[in-house]
Design a protein around this motif. Structure first.
Motif, PDB file in Angstrom:
ATOM      1  N   THR A  89       0.834  -1.203   0.000  1.00 26.84           N
ATOM      2  CA  THR A  89       0.000   0.000   0.000  1.00 26.84           C
ATOM      3  C   THR A  89       0.866   1.249   0.000  1.00 26.84           C
ATOM      4  O   THR A  89       0.592   2.210  -0.714  1.00 26.84           O
ATOM      5  CB  THR A  89      -0.941   0.003   1.217  1.00 26.84           C
ATOM      6  OG1 THR A  89      -1.829  -1.112   1.117  1.00 26.84           O
ATOM      7  CG2 THR A  89      -1.751   1.287   1.288  1.00 26.84           C
ATOM      8  N   TRP A 129      -4.796   7.166   1.700  1.00 27.86           N
ATOM      9  CA  TRP A 129      -4.162   5.887   1.994  1.00 27.86           C
ATOM     10  C   TRP A 129      -5.177   4.749   2.038  1.00 27.86           C
ATOM     11  O   TRP A 129      -4.947   3.684   1.486  1.00 27.86           O
ATOM     12  CB  TRP A 129      -3.427   6.010   3.332  1.00 27.86           C
ATOM     13  CG  TRP A 129      -2.672   4.788   3.711  1.00 27.86           C
ATOM     14  CD1 TRP A 129      -1.401   4.487   3.327  1.00 27.86           C
ATOM     15  CD2 TRP A 129      -3.111   3.707   4.513  1.00 27.86           C
ATOM     16  NE1 TRP A 129      -1.025   3.283   3.857  1.00 27.86           N
ATOM     17  CE2 TRP A 129      -2.073   2.777   4.593  1.00 27.86           C
ATOM     18  CE3 TRP A 129      -4.303   3.424   5.185  1.00 27.86           C
ATOM     19  CZ2 TRP A 129      -2.161   1.607   5.304  1.00 27.86           C
ATOM     20  CZ3 TRP A 129      -4.392   2.249   5.893  1.00 27.86           C
ATOM     21  CH2 TRP A 129      -3.335   1.352   5.948  1.00 27.86           C
ATOM     22  N   ARG A 130      -6.306   4.981   2.696  1.00 27.50           N
ATOM     23  CA  ARG A 130      -7.316   3.925   2.845  1.00 27.50           C
ATOM     24  C   ARG A 130      -7.876   3.497   1.484  1.00 27.50           C
ATOM     25  O   ARG A 130      -8.096   2.318   1.240  1.00 27.50           O
ATOM     26  CB  ARG A 130      -8.449   4.406   3.752  1.00 27.50           C
ATOM     27  CG  ARG A 130      -9.526   3.346   3.947  1.00 27.50           C
ATOM     28  CD  ARG A 130     -10.550   3.744   4.972  1.00 27.50           C
ATOM     29  NE  ARG A 130      -9.977   3.507   6.288  1.00 27.50           N
ATOM     30  CZ  ARG A 130      -9.951   4.390   7.279  1.00 27.50           C
ATOM     31  NH1 ARG A 130     -10.488   5.571   7.122  1.00 27.50           N
ATOM     32  NH2 ARG A 130      -9.413   4.098   8.431  1.00 27.50           N
ATOM     33  N   ARG A 131      -8.071   4.454   0.579  1.00 29.22           N
ATOM     34  CA  ARG A 131      -8.589   4.113  -0.740  1.00 29.22           C
ATOM     35  C   ARG A 131      -7.574   3.273  -1.526  1.00 29.22           C
ATOM     36  O   ARG A 131      -7.945   2.377  -2.279  1.00 29.22           O
ATOM     37  CB  ARG A 131      -8.947   5.373  -1.532  1.00 29.22           C
ATOM     38  CG  ARG A 131      -9.667   5.049  -2.815  1.00 29.22           C
ATOM     39  CD  ARG A 131     -10.315   6.213  -3.506  1.00 29.22           C
ATOM     40  NE  ARG A 131      -9.828   7.515  -3.169  1.00 29.22           N
ATOM     41  CZ  ARG A 131      -9.606   8.474  -4.046  1.00 29.22           C
ATOM     42  NH1 ARG A 131      -9.816   8.274  -5.317  1.00 29.22           N
ATOM     43  NH2 ARG A 131      -9.184   9.652  -3.655  1.00 29.22           N
ATOM     44  N   LEU A 155      -7.552  -0.345   0.029  1.00 31.42           N
ATOM     45  CA  LEU A 155      -8.768  -1.112  -0.246  1.00 31.42           C
ATOM     46  C   LEU A 155      -9.193  -1.052  -1.706  1.00 31.42           C
ATOM     47  O   LEU A 155     -10.345  -1.340  -2.031  1.00 31.42           O
ATOM     48  CB  LEU A 155      -9.904  -0.634   0.668  1.00 31.42           C
ATOM     49  CG  LEU A 155      -9.630  -0.788   2.163  1.00 31.42           C
ATOM     50  CD1 LEU A 155     -10.744  -0.181   2.988  1.00 31.42           C
ATOM     51  CD2 LEU A 155      -9.380  -2.237   2.533  1.00 31.42           C
TER      52      LEU A 155
END
Length: 143
Positions: free
Chosen positions: A72, A112-114, A117
């Motif tokens: 990531t 970051w989360r996008r 995921l």
């Protein structure tokens, strides 16, 4: 008339080549991490199913999670540099300082989360994690 000094085209091209090289290197790192994740997870699951037990499958899950986080990071950096590259080739690219490698200014446009995921990340690492969990649970119930 613009007050910004004109930058020679060959200098702008060198800047773009530098950005492309960085993007390519980050993409290569992401690819290598996926290969290591699959190899390590598969190896640990094989050992766990042999005789080592469910604890090794849990270690495989932790390793998969660690590789997911590391991948990531590299994918996020790649997307940040792509944003910098896109801004550098835009018609008003004079706002981007020549040879700037400051991609962090685009951090809000690449959450970051996008990245973590995203469809490809969730499919790849989610599948590895589900296999790790399934094997751990199967070995836990048989012991």
């Amino acid at each position: 008339m613009s007050t910004m000094p004109q930058v020679p085209d060959e200098m702008r091209m060198k800047h773009l080549e530098l950005l492309q090289t960085t993007i390519g290197r980050l993409g290569t790192n992401s690819f290598l991490i996926k290969g290591w994740a699959m190899t390590v997870s598969g190896g640990l699951i094989t050992v766990a199913m042999g005789s080592a037990g469910w604890a090794v499958a849990v270690i495989a899950l932790m390793m998969t999670s660690g590789f997911w986080l590391l991948d990531t990071y590299y994918l996020e950096q790649e997307r940040l540099f792509r944003s910098l590259y896109d801004r550098s080739v835009a018609p008003d690219s004079a706002q981007v300082p020549l040879f700037s490698m400051d991609a962090e200014r685009y951090a809000q446009s690449v959450p970051w989360r996008r990245v973590a995921l995203s469809r490809t990340m969730a499919l790849f690492y989610g599948t590895l994690a589900l296999v790790d969990i399934a094997v751990a649970l199967a070995l836990l119930t048989t012991s």
